[in-house]
Design a protein around this motif. Structure first.
Motif, PDB file in Angstrom:
ATOM      1  N   ILE A  14      19.077  30.178   3.292  1.00 45.15           N
ATOM      2  CA  ILE A  14      19.365  28.986   2.803  1.00 45.15           C
ATOM      3  C   ILE A  14      20.793  28.592   2.792  1.00 45.15           C
ATOM      4  CG2 ILE A  14      19.624  29.346   0.165  1.00 45.15           C
ATOM      5  CD1 ILE A  14      17.414  26.853   0.299  1.00 45.15           C
ATOM      6  N   ASP A  15      21.391  27.508   2.719  1.00 44.56           N
ATOM      7  CA  ASP A  15      22.855  27.277   2.872  1.00 44.56           C
ATOM      8  C   ASP A  15      23.368  26.905   1.507  1.00 44.56           C
ATOM      9  OD1 ASP A  15      23.363  27.187   5.928  1.00 44.56           O
ATOM     10  OD2 ASP A  15      21.892  25.530   5.527  1.00 44.56           O
ATOM     11  N   GLY A  16      22.761  26.396   0.519  1.00 43.34           N
ATOM     12  CA  GLY A  16      23.089  26.248  -0.679  1.00 43.34           C
ATOM     13  C   GLY A  16      22.085  26.080  -1.987  1.00 43.34           C
ATOM     14  N   ALA A  17      22.466  25.750  -3.117  1.00 47.39           N
ATOM     15  CA  ALA A  17      21.586  25.280  -4.134  1.00 47.39           C
ATOM     16  C   ALA A  17      22.170  24.207  -4.974  1.00 47.39           C
ATOM     17  CB  ALA A  17      21.251  26.645  -4.966  1.00 47.39           C
ATOM     18  N   GLU A  18      21.316  23.487  -5.362  1.00 40.94           N
ATOM     19  CA  GLU A  18      21.697  22.395  -6.263  1.00 40.94           C
ATOM     20  C   GLU A  18      22.387  22.817  -7.603  1.00 40.94           C
ATOM     21  OE1 GLU A  18      19.967  17.673  -6.001  1.00 40.94           O
ATOM     22  OE2 GLU A  18      18.861  19.458  -6.989  1.00 40.94           O
ATOM     23  N   LYS A  46      24.894  28.830 -14.748  1.00 45.34           N
ATOM     24  CA  LYS A  46      23.991  29.753 -14.200  1.00 45.34           C
ATOM     25  C   LYS A  46      23.797  29.528 -12.563  1.00 45.34           C
ATOM     26  CE  LYS A  46      21.456  33.186 -14.365  1.00 45.34           C
ATOM     27  NZ  LYS A  46      21.943  34.534 -14.512  1.00 45.34           N
ATOM     28  N   VAL A  47      23.541  28.519 -12.089  1.00 45.73           N
ATOM     29  CA  VAL A  47      23.557  28.352 -10.584  1.00 45.73           C
ATOM     30  C   VAL A  47      24.630  28.462  -9.800  1.00 45.73           C
ATOM     31  CG1 VAL A  47      22.481  26.496  -8.820  1.00 45.73           C
ATOM     32  CG2 VAL A  47      21.217  26.560 -11.098  1.00 45.73           C
ATOM     33  N   LYS A  48      25.718  27.889 -10.415  1.00 47.63           N
ATOM     34  CA  LYS A  48      27.071  28.215  -9.585  1.00 47.63           C
ATOM     35  C   LYS A  48      27.486  29.918  -9.723  1.00 47.63           C
ATOM     36  CE  LYS A  48      30.581  25.941 -10.643  1.00 47.63           C
ATOM     37  NZ  LYS A  48      31.814  25.206 -10.943  1.00 47.63           N
ATOM     38  N   GLN A  49      26.890  30.535 -10.750  1.00 48.78           N
ATOM     39  CA  GLN A  49      27.222  31.963 -10.741  1.00 48.78           C
ATOM     40  C   GLN A  49      26.322  32.719  -9.696  1.00 48.78           C
ATOM     41  OE1 GLN A  49      24.917  34.317 -12.680  1.00 48.78           O
ATOM     42  NE2 GLN A  49      25.821  36.045 -11.572  1.00 48.78           N
ATOM     43  N   LEU A  50      25.307  32.145  -9.409  1.00 46.59           N
ATOM     44  CA  LEU A  50      24.253  32.869  -8.581  1.00 46.59           C
ATOM     45  C   LEU A  50      24.711  32.347  -7.259  1.00 46.59           C
ATOM     46  CD1 LEU A  50      20.776  32.255 -10.463  1.00 46.59           C
ATOM     47  CD2 LEU A  50      21.850  34.374  -9.752  1.00 46.59           C
ATOM     48  N   ASN A  51      25.132  31.263  -6.712  1.00 51.29           N
ATOM     49  CA  ASN A  51      25.466  30.646  -5.653  1.00 51.29           C
ATOM     50  C   ASN A  51      26.710  31.347  -5.091  1.00 51.29           C
ATOM     51  OD1 ASN A  51      23.464  28.968  -5.384  1.00 51.29           O
ATOM     52  ND2 ASN A  51      24.789  27.099  -5.856  1.00 51.29           N
ATOM     53  N   ALA A  52      27.783  31.963  -6.143  1.00 46.91           N
ATOM     54  CA  ALA A  52      28.829  32.655  -5.867  1.00 46.91           C
ATOM     55  C   ALA A  52      28.521  33.999  -5.509  1.00 46.91           C
ATOM     56  CB  ALA A  52      29.747  32.461  -6.858  1.00 46.91           C
ATOM     57  N   GLU A  53      27.707  34.389  -6.256  1.00 43.39           N
ATOM     58  CA  GLU A  53      27.242  35.829  -5.828  1.00 43.39           C
ATOM     59  C   GLU A  53      26.361  36.066  -4.487  1.00 43.39           C
ATOM     60  OE1 GLU A  53      24.049  39.034  -7.738  1.00 43.39           O
ATOM     61  OE2 GLU A  53      24.659  37.422  -9.267  1.00 43.39           O
ATOM     62  N   TYR A  54      25.699  34.922  -4.188  1.00 42.22           N
ATOM     63  CA  TYR A  54      25.180  34.960  -2.767  1.00 42.22           C
ATOM     64  C   TYR A  54      25.729  34.095  -1.877  1.00 42.22           C
ATOM     65  CZ  TYR A  54      21.439  37.443  -5.381  1.00 42.22           C
ATOM     66  OH  TYR A  54      20.634  38.503  -6.105  1.00 42.22           O
ATOM     67  N   GLY A  55      26.832  33.840  -1.891  1.00 45.26           N
ATOM     68  CA  GLY A  55      27.554  32.977  -0.824  1.00 45.26           C
ATOM     69  C   GLY A  55      27.058  31.929  -0.388  1.00 45.26           C
ATOM     70  N   ASN A  90      17.054  32.912 -10.943  1.00 41.63           N
ATOM     71  CA  ASN A  90      17.555  34.204 -10.990  1.00 41.63           C
ATOM     72  C   ASN A  90      16.441  34.859  -9.990  1.00 41.63           C
ATOM     73  OD1 ASN A  90      19.381  34.267 -12.926  1.00 41.63           O
ATOM     74  ND2 ASN A  90      17.933  34.978 -14.437  1.00 41.63           N
ATOM     75  N   GLN A  91      15.384  34.486  -9.961  1.00 38.64           N
ATOM     76  CA  GLN A  91      14.467  35.087  -8.670  1.00 38.64           C
ATOM     77  C   GLN A  91      14.394  34.033  -7.618  1.00 38.64           C
ATOM     78  OE1 GLN A  91      11.146  34.404 -11.850  1.00 38.64           O
ATOM     79  NE2 GLN A  91      10.372  36.270 -10.907  1.00 38.64           N
ATOM     80  N   LEU A  92      14.658  32.843  -7.469  1.00 39.98           N
ATOM     81  CA  LEU A  92      14.527  31.856  -6.466  1.00 39.98           C
ATOM     82  C   LEU A  92      15.710  31.571  -5.685  1.00 39.98           C
ATOM     83  CD1 LEU A  92      12.539  29.131  -8.092  1.00 39.98           C
ATOM     84  CD2 LEU A  92      11.463  30.379  -6.532  1.00 39.98           C
ATOM     85  N   ILE A  93      16.817  31.817  -6.086  1.00 41.75           N
ATOM     86  CA  ILE A  93      18.043  31.693  -5.517  1.00 41.75           C
ATOM     87  C   ILE A  93      18.299  32.881  -4.536  1.00 41.75           C
ATOM     88  CG2 ILE A  93      20.809  31.508  -5.507  1.00 41.75           C
ATOM     89  CD1 ILE A  93      20.346  29.460  -7.928  1.00 41.75           C
ATOM     90  N   PRO A  94      18.067  34.229  -5.060  1.00 44.86           N
ATOM     91  CA  PRO A  94      18.110  35.271  -4.081  1.00 44.86           C
ATOM     92  C   PRO A  94      17.323  35.382  -3.133  1.00 44.86           C
ATOM     93  CG  PRO A  94      18.167  36.019  -6.387  1.00 44.86           C
ATOM     94  CD  PRO A  94      18.214  34.691  -6.363  1.00 44.86           C
TER      95      PRO A  94
END
Length: 195
Positions: free
Chosen positions: A143-147, A167-176, A132-136
């Motif tokens: 960055i282009d993506g997250a695993e 969780k990661v998929k949801q954050l990735n979708a939120e941040y494109g 929740n902190q690192l992906i944003p």
């Protein structure tokens, strides 16, 4: 996937043999701070292609895993599809993590992208700080993506951890950001993370 060129147990040739045997369509060897495993695997693949021109061939992408500082936490950033000969990526392909300003996540991301690659935050639910902190924070740096698909508890055979993946998929979708999958194989089987 990691080879003997960093902290894996398989030679690049063995990785490619297993990839062919299990029918992988594509893969990347993401050794820590090195493209030597990729180069060796590509040589094997070129020889194999010449000897069996009609056989199905997996796609081999360049890969690397680079340590970096992201909001005060040491993380791993994956580089995929970059040009290993590009000068921007060279400081990160010397076999060990860099220090100083080059250790910053923004510099690592930009170096991968300048070399024509995609930068991806590896296993984002495995660090001292939360996804929740690192992906944003990584998204803000470009960055282009997250695993998203990763095996956090090493089941046999490999399968992604459902809670962390969601969780990661949801954050990735939120941040494109792109979702990627990493087996993070270090052992003797591509079907396990550790073995």
């Amino acid at each position: 996937m990691h080879s003997v060129y960093s902290d894996g147990r398989l030679r690049p040739e063995a990785i490619m043999e297993q990839a062919v045997t299990i029918g992988l369509k594509g893969l990347a060897i993401t050794d820590h701070h090195s493209a030597d495993g990729y180069r060796q695997a590509q040589r094997w693949l070129d020889d194999w292609r010449r000897s069996l021109p009609d056989a199905p061939i997996p796609r081999l992408w360049t890969g690397v895993e680079i340590n970096a500082d992201l909001i005060g936490t040491e993380v791993h950033i994956l580089g995929y599809g970059y040009n290993p000969g590009h000068k921007a990526i060279q400081p990160y392909l010397q076999g060990e993590k860099v220090e100083g300003r080059a250790f910053g996540a923004k510099r690592v991301i930009k170096a991968i992208q300048k070399a024509g690659g995609l930068a991806v935050l590896a296993h984002p639910a495995r660090y001292r700080k939360s996804a929740n902190q690192l992906i944003p924070a990584a998204a803000e740096l470009g960055i282009d993506g997250a695993e998203a698909y990763y095996s956090y508890n090493n089941p046999d055979p490999w399968r992604p951890s459902p809670k962390e993946t969601a969780k990661v998929k949801q954050l990735n979708a939120e941040y494109g950001l792109f979702d990627t999958c990493g087996t993070d194989t270090h052992g003797l089987s591509l079907l396990r993370r550790m073995s």
